[in-house]
Design an enzyme around this catalytic site. Structure first.
Site, PDB file in Angstrom:
ATOM      1  N   ASP A  43      47.218  50.473  14.054  1.00 35.32           N
ATOM      2  CA  ASP A  43      47.074  50.573  15.518  1.00 35.32           C
ATOM      3  C   ASP A  43      48.435  50.663  16.203  1.00 35.32           C
ATOM      4  OD1 ASP A  43      44.428  50.443  15.218  1.00 35.32           O
ATOM      5  OD2 ASP A  43      44.126  48.517  16.252  1.00 35.32           O
ATOM      6  N   ALA A  44      49.366  49.808  15.765  1.00 39.07           N
ATOM      7  CA  ALA A  44      50.675  49.737  16.439  1.00 39.07           C
ATOM      8  C   ALA A  44      51.411  51.059  16.298  1.00 39.07           C
ATOM      9  CB  ALA A  44      51.499  48.597  15.866  1.00 39.07           C
ATOM     10  N   TYR A  46      50.013  53.996  15.774  1.00 34.69           N
ATOM     11  CA  TYR A  46      49.270  54.961  16.588  1.00 34.69           C
ATOM     12  C   TYR A  46      49.716  54.853  18.055  1.00 34.69           C
ATOM     13  CZ  TYR A  46      45.301  57.152  18.933  1.00 34.69           C
ATOM     14  OH  TYR A  46      44.526  57.945  19.723  1.00 34.69           O
ATOM     15  N   ASP A  47      49.740  53.592  18.546  1.00 34.91           N
ATOM     16  CA  ASP A  47      50.129  53.365  19.945  1.00 34.91           C
ATOM     17  C   ASP A  47      51.529  53.903  20.204  1.00 34.91           C
ATOM     18  OD1 ASP A  47      47.754  52.095  20.065  1.00 34.91           O
ATOM     19  OD2 ASP A  47      48.567  50.060  20.220  1.00 34.91           O
ATOM     20  N   LEU A  93      48.292  41.221  51.727  1.00 34.43           N
ATOM     21  CA  LEU A  93      48.484  39.966  52.465  1.00 34.43           C
ATOM     22  C   LEU A  93      49.701  40.072  53.365  1.00 34.43           C
ATOM     23  CD1 LEU A  93      47.996  37.443  49.517  1.00 34.43           C
ATOM     24  CD2 LEU A  93      46.482  37.675  51.490  1.00 34.43           C
ATOM     25  N   GLU A 126      47.355  28.236  46.770  1.00 34.66           N
ATOM     26  CA  GLU A 126      47.328  28.576  45.344  1.00 34.66           C
ATOM     27  C   GLU A 126      48.496  29.494  45.027  1.00 34.66           C
ATOM     28  OE1 GLU A 126      43.741  30.625  46.582  1.00 34.66           O
ATOM     29  OE2 GLU A 126      44.198  32.181  45.101  1.00 34.66           O
ATOM     30  N   LYS A 128      50.763  32.624  44.128  1.00 41.30           N
ATOM     31  CA  LYS A 128      50.628  34.079  44.279  1.00 41.30           C
ATOM     32  C   LYS A 128      51.128  34.690  42.971  1.00 41.30           C
ATOM     33  CE  LYS A 128      51.757  37.887  47.382  1.00 41.30           C
ATOM     34  NZ  LYS A 128      52.061  38.845  46.340  1.00 41.30           N
ATOM     35  N   ASP A 130      52.297  37.288  40.255  1.00 38.80           N
ATOM     36  CA  ASP A 130      53.038  38.545  40.347  1.00 38.80           C
ATOM     37  C   ASP A 130      52.524  39.512  39.284  1.00 38.80           C
ATOM     38  OD1 ASP A 130      54.828  40.358  41.188  1.00 38.80           O
ATOM     39  OD2 ASP A 130      56.620  39.326  40.496  1.00 38.80           O
ATOM     40  N   GLU A 184      44.018  38.946  39.694  1.00 40.65           N
ATOM     41  CA  GLU A 184      45.290  39.538  39.280  1.00 40.65           C
ATOM     42  C   GLU A 184      45.373  39.639  37.760  1.00 40.65           C
ATOM     43  OE1 GLU A 184      46.819  40.187  42.046  1.00 40.65           O
ATOM     44  OE2 GLU A 184      48.933  40.604  41.576  1.00 40.65           O
ATOM     45  N   TYR A 236      40.597  35.228  42.032  1.00 39.65           N
ATOM     46  CA  TYR A 236      40.910  34.467  43.248  1.00 39.65           C
ATOM     47  C   TYR A 236      40.195  34.996  44.496  1.00 39.65           C
ATOM     48  CZ  TYR A 236      44.353  38.262  43.512  1.00 39.65           C
ATOM     49  OH  TYR A 236      44.950  39.495  43.519  1.00 39.65           O
ATOM     50  N   LYS A 300      44.714  30.178  52.356  1.00 39.62           N
ATOM     51  CA  LYS A 300      43.502  30.838  52.884  1.00 39.62           C
ATOM     52  C   LYS A 300      42.684  29.823  53.669  1.00 39.62           C
ATOM     53  CE  LYS A 300      43.425  33.718  48.769  1.00 39.62           C
ATOM     54  NZ  LYS A 300      42.918  33.904  47.414  1.00 39.62           N
ATOM     55  N   LYS A 324      56.210  33.463  50.641  1.00 38.79           N
ATOM     56  CA  LYS A 324      56.995  33.935  49.500  1.00 38.79           C
ATOM     57  C   LYS A 324      58.109  32.958  49.158  1.00 38.79           C
ATOM     58  CE  LYS A 324      56.219  37.795  48.173  1.00 38.79           C
ATOM     59  NZ  LYS A 324      56.363  39.137  48.687  1.00 38.79           N
ATOM     60  N   CYS A 429      76.709  65.092  58.748  1.00 42.24           N
ATOM     61  CA  CYS A 429      75.786  64.938  57.627  1.00 42.24           C
ATOM     62  C   CYS A 429      76.487  65.362  56.334  1.00 42.24           C
ATOM     63  CB  CYS A 429      74.554  65.809  57.878  1.00 42.24           C
ATOM     64  SG  CYS A 429      73.462  65.893  56.438  1.00 42.24           S
ATOM     65  N   CYS A 432      74.432  68.806  55.093  1.00 40.40           N
ATOM     66  CA  CYS A 432      74.446  70.106  55.779  1.00 40.40           C
ATOM     67  C   CYS A 432      75.625  70.246  56.747  1.00 40.40           C
ATOM     68  CB  CYS A 432      73.129  70.331  56.522  1.00 40.40           C
ATOM     69  SG  CYS A 432      72.926  69.287  57.958  1.00 40.40           S
ATOM     70  N   CYS A 447      71.265  62.772  61.089  1.00 38.77           N
ATOM     71  CA  CYS A 447      71.682  64.174  60.981  1.00 38.77           C
ATOM     72  C   CYS A 447      70.866  64.973  61.993  1.00 38.77           C
ATOM     73  CB  CYS A 447      71.392  64.647  59.564  1.00 38.77           C
ATOM     74  SG  CYS A 447      71.335  66.435  59.413  1.00 38.77           S
ATOM     75  N   CYS A 453      68.617  71.223  57.396  1.00 36.64           N
ATOM     76  CA  CYS A 453      69.279  70.298  56.471  1.00 36.64           C
ATOM     77  C   CYS A 453      68.453  70.210  55.190  1.00 36.64           C
ATOM     78  CB  CYS A 453      69.427  68.913  57.109  1.00 36.64           C
ATOM     79  SG  CYS A 453      70.115  67.719  55.947  1.00 36.64           S
TER      80      CYS A 453
HETATM   81  S1  IVH Z   1      44.153  37.074  47.994  1.00 37.01           S
HETATM   82  C1  IVH Z   1      41.967  39.715  51.020  1.00 37.01           C
HETATM   83  N1  IVH Z   1      45.292  35.483  46.289  1.00 37.01           N
HETATM   84  O1  IVH Z   1      49.055  39.666  46.319  1.00 37.01           O
HETATM   85  C2  IVH Z   1      43.013  38.980  50.292  1.00 37.01           C
HETATM   86  N2  IVH Z   1      46.098  37.709  46.435  1.00 37.01           N
HETATM   87  O2  IVH Z   1      50.706  40.777  48.420  1.00 37.01           O
HETATM   88  C3  IVH Z   1      43.089  39.316  48.880  1.00 37.01           C
HETATM   89  N3  IVH Z   1      47.890  38.241  44.861  1.00 37.01           N
HETATM   90  O3  IVH Z   1      47.088  42.525  46.864  1.00 37.01           O
HETATM   91  C4  IVH Z   1      44.262  38.786  48.198  1.00 37.01           C
HETATM   92  N4  IVH Z   1      47.970  36.277  43.883  1.00 37.01           N
HETATM   93  O4  IVH Z   1      47.265  41.597  44.458  1.00 37.01           O
HETATM   94  C5  IVH Z   1      45.282  36.714  46.811  1.00 37.01           C
HETATM   95  N5  IVH Z   1      46.193  34.007  44.760  1.00 37.01           N
HETATM   96  C6  IVH Z   1      46.150  35.200  45.293  1.00 37.01           C
HETATM   97  C7  IVH Z   1      47.028  36.220  44.852  1.00 37.01           C
HETATM   98  C8  IVH Z   1      46.974  37.468  45.463  1.00 37.01           C
HETATM   99  C9  IVH Z   1      48.485  37.498  43.900  1.00 37.01           C
HETATM  100  C10 IVH Z   1      48.267  39.623  45.162  1.00 37.01           C
HETATM  101  C11 IVH Z   1      47.121  40.581  45.410  1.00 37.01           C
HETATM  102  C12 IVH Z   1      47.401  41.157  46.781  1.00 37.01           C
HETATM  103  C13 IVH Z   1      48.868  40.934  46.896  1.00 37.01           C
HETATM  104  C14 IVH Z   1      49.327  40.936  48.342  1.00 37.01           C
END
Ligand code: IVH
Length: 750
Positions: A43-44, A46-47, A93, A126, A128, A130, A184, A236, A300, A324, A429, A432, A447, A453
């Site tokens: 598999d590896a 192939y990938d 968000l 909660e 967020k 990534d 996510e 979530y 929320k 953030k 510019c 141009c 510009c 341009c």
């Molecule tokens: S709630 C209607 N909860 O962050 C609200 N989003 O920057 C739906 N994300 O598009 C999102 N952790 O992809 C929510 N605990 C969390 C999250 C989360 C990551 C992401 C999600 C969203 C993006 C916005």
């Protein structure tokens, strides 16, 4: 040929031969695996071969073979993933960065709901995650569909891939008949490191961070590749539901957990901003040891009935916010300052840096914003960074926050070289040579070359074909650059894309003979262009690349005008009022400067109306202009920019040439079935059962247009106690007038 030869160094002839070799191996392996159930290679391996094939095709799109292995296996069609329209839009968000923003968030929610400062109001907090969001649709307990977010309205069908993720159950018991679970997809640090090690060993591309690795792995046309990548999923949120999950956000998350989904163990219910911030600190402290990337905390509103009253702005819910984490920082050398010219002519200084890792990502370019920023001033002339300017050769601090473009934040003067000279910002510019001018009150030098341009024209074209605009398969930034400079098949403006694909065979042959192209890819491109002759109006408006008209604004304009012709006609009629508005702004600005000096602020409003009165504007122009700037999401800045673009003869001629080839598609009204869809509504007087903001948002969600003043175009006036001149005017014009209860009964909310 050795698999280890990197794709980047292959010549065209080598690439062609390598694609033939890979097609032979992979197509044989496919038959062995799928038809004979007797895999010949691991598999590896192939990938790895499959990825190498895709990388070569990405570098030489014209060499893609008719029997390309990329098209052979996996559920998705050759052009990529099938598209899926989300039954409930996938939202983003709003962001907060400071503690004060959280108090403001709470205050604004209370205000919107009409709740006092002391009324109980709970939230969840909660991490967020990534990663990338995914929507899973279950019908009668079976996973029937998985879609990426895409543009929020339409995503990509990645069902086969989602089924390979252990955290995603394929069957549920005791679930609502229709259940869309959202969450996510992410990759843990450990799995990310192991994947990169495997990739490096196989001579394959490594990923910059776990998020890219997760996205690259989920968006594989071949689900076998996804299966080999260790992805995880936290639930979530949700989309369409045939029955509610609970009364509260926290209850709904518990229910999702009980159904078998992984939910984040750091989710807490909090009784207000103080507890929310305490939980933010607690999560921040654990960030380094969680084993997966998070970039903040999401709050929320807990009560789902309140969530539904709060509803949504264009792309974000009012009931949630992402807090953030602070940005990451690193120091490095600034090797040079380059100027890039954007599609609206903006000259943007870019710092070329000695590469440095900032928060796990290698950064070699960063923004320097504008000439004031380099000089150590803000837009009002006040000092920033203690007045320190930035020079080529400096030791600088680079700042990166999430997906935001890295920026140069600070400079260490103690390490400045004796020969470093202040940066002189160009007044012409660099592309141009036209004068680059800075208008009063604008931080950006632009510009003035317009479409002559090359940089502006090419950037406009890149924007036009981009994913959120025309999204023409096979026509990306690289191809646009090549066509722009091509004497035989020139594409200098959007309309040329549609004449490129002329019906006579000559252009097809010309393109097929071009390096990197062949008959199949040329035909595919022409077919892809053909498919975009019918285009949603919002995409067309956004694709024009007019300053201040972003994706959301374009959608607002499309919903407001419904057709290109009515938008163009309104802009033509309103032009005198737009010019008067600008003249009035300028007069008021001049007066403001004097008034501030003389302490005569009261004269401001008078100056504005005097200046407006000085311009002889037809009533119809004033009315159409008022309608435009009062429409949902459209303000004077955007309207002026739009008006300027339509009044510019060269730009307008280019638009007319483009429209000759297109059939714009009108947007669907948000709730076409509602009794107020398409109606123009005005609220006046005191509302007792909802706040004004809530009333407006609900009306718009039902497809109505809410404006501030009564005119012949108004369909319904909702008048609460204390309604004054608007009620009288509505009566004079014979417009339907309702009290608040009448309105609620009409929309079925009483
Ligand atoms: S709630 C209607 N909860 O962050 C609200 N989003 O920057 C739906 N994300 O598009 C999102 N952790 O992809 C929510 N605990 C969390 C999250 C989360 C990551 C992401 C999600 C969203 C993006 C916005």
């Amino acid at each position: 040929m050795n698999d280890g030869v990197t794709v980047d160094t292959l010549t065209e002839a080598e690439a062609r031969a390598e694609l033939a070799r890979l097609a032979a191996i992979l197509n044989r392996a496919n038959t062995a695996y799928h038809q004979d159930d007797a895999p010949e290679i691991a598999d590896a391996e192939y990938d790895a071969l499959k990825i190498r094939n895709a990388d070569i095709e990405a570098r030489f799109p014209g060499l893609k073979r008719d029997d390309s292995p990329s098209d052979q296996v996996g559920a998705a069609p050759a052009e990529g993933f099938a598209k899926i329209a989300h039954s409930v839009r996938m939202m983003s968000l709003a962001n907060a960065f400071a503690d004060d923003d959280i108090a403001d968030f709470d205050t604004s929610i209370r205000k919107y709901l009409g709740l006092g400062a002391e009324a109980p109001l709970a939230y969840t907090a909660e991490p967020k995650i990534d990663g990338l969001s995914l929507s899973l649709r279950y019908e009668r307990g079976k996973l029937v569909q998985a879609a990426t977010r895409g543009d929020g309205e339409v995503g990509e069908n990645v069902t086969a891939n989602a089924r390979t993720i252990d955290d995603i159950p394929v069957a549920l018991t005791d679930a609502p008949e229709v259940l869309e679970v959202r969450g996510e997809v992410y990759m843990s640090h450990e799995d990310f490191a192991a994947l990169n090690a495997r990739q490096a060993e196989a001579g394959q591309k490594t990923f910059a961070n776990p998020r890219n690795a997760a996205a690259g792995s989920l968006r594989q046309l071949d689900a076998a590749i996804t299966r080999a990548r260790p992805l995880r999923f936290f639930a979530y949120a949700w989309g369409e539901l045939s029955a509610p999950l609970a009364d509260t956000q926290s209850g709904a998350i518990d229910r999702l957990q009980a159904l078998g989904f992984s939910t984040n163990p750091l989710t807490r219910r909090c009784d207000g901003p103080a507890e929310m911030l305490a939980h933010y600190r607690a999560i921040e402290e654990q960030r380094a040891t969680l084993g997966y990337d998070i970039d903040g905390v999401v709050y929320k509103v807990d009560d789902l009935a309140l969530q539904s009253r709060l509803g949504f702005r264009s792309t974000t819910p009012r009931w949630a916010i992402a807090h953030k984490f602070p940005a990451e920082l690193a120091w490095t050398w600034l090797e040079a300052i380059d100027i890039q010219v954007g599609r609206t002519g903006a000259l943007s200084p870019v710092a070329r840096l000695t590469p440095v890792t900032v928060g796990g990502v290698v950064v070699s370019n960063a923004t320097l914003h504008n000439e004031d920023y380099i000089a150590g001033r803000d837009a009002s002339g006040n000092e920033i960074r203690g007045g320190k300017d930035i020079r080529a050769g400096d030791w600088v601090q680079v700042y990166r926050a999430g997906d935001v473009i890295p920026k140069v934040a600070d400079v260490d003067l103690s390490r400045r070289l004796a020969e470093a000279v202040p940066y002189v910002f160009p007044e012409c510019c660099p592309i141009c040579g036209s004068p680059a001018v800075r208008e009063e009150g604008d931080a950006i030098r632009r510009c003035t070359g317009g479409l002559i341009c090359a940089a502006q024209a090419v950037e406009k074209l890149k924007h036009f074909v981009s994913r959120q605009a025309f999204d023409i398969e096979g026509l990306g930034a690289r191809q646009v650059e090549a066509f722009y400079g091509d004497d035989q098949l020139p594409v200098k403006e959007p309309a040329d894309i549609f004449t490129l694909q002329s019906r006579d065979k000559a252009n097809l042959t010309k393109l097929a003979n071009r390096d990197g192209w062949g008959e199949t890819s040329a035909k595919n491109l022409f077919q892809a262009i053909e498919e975009k002759r019918e285009i949603p109006l919002a995409r067309l408006i956004f694709g024009l690349g007019i300053r201040h008209v972003g994706e959301v604004a374009a959608q607002d304009l499309a919903r407001h005008f419904l057709t290109w012709e009515s938008m163009a006609q309104a802009l033509d009629i309103a032009r005198p009022a737009a010019l008067a508005h600008r003249a009035a702004d300028k007069a008021a600005e001049a007066e403001r400067a004097t008034a501030a000096a003389e302490g005569r602020r009261a004269k401001l409003a008078e100056a504005r109306s005097r200046a407006e009165a000085d311009c002889d504007v037809p009533t119809e122009a004033t009315e159409v202009w008022a309608d435009l700037i009062g429409a949902d999401g459209i303000g004077p800045t955007m309207a002026l920019s739009l008006s300027d673009a339509f009044a510019n003869p060269d730009e307008r001629a280019a638009m007319d040439r483009l429209l000759d080839h297109l059939t714009p598609i009108a947007p669907e009204t948000r709730d076409a079935g509602s009794p107020v869809a398409g109606k123009t509504v005005v609220f006046t007087g005191t509302l007792e059962k909802m706040t004004r903001a809530e009333a407006k948002a609900r009306a718009e969600a039902l497809g109505a247009k809410v404006t501030g003043s009564v005119s012949a175009k108004t369909d319904i006036l909702v008048a609460g106690p204390g309604a004054g001149s608007k009620a009288k005017k509505a009566a004079d014009l014979g417009i339907q007038t309702l009290d608040e209860d009448g309105w609620l009964a009409l929309i079925g909310a009483s």
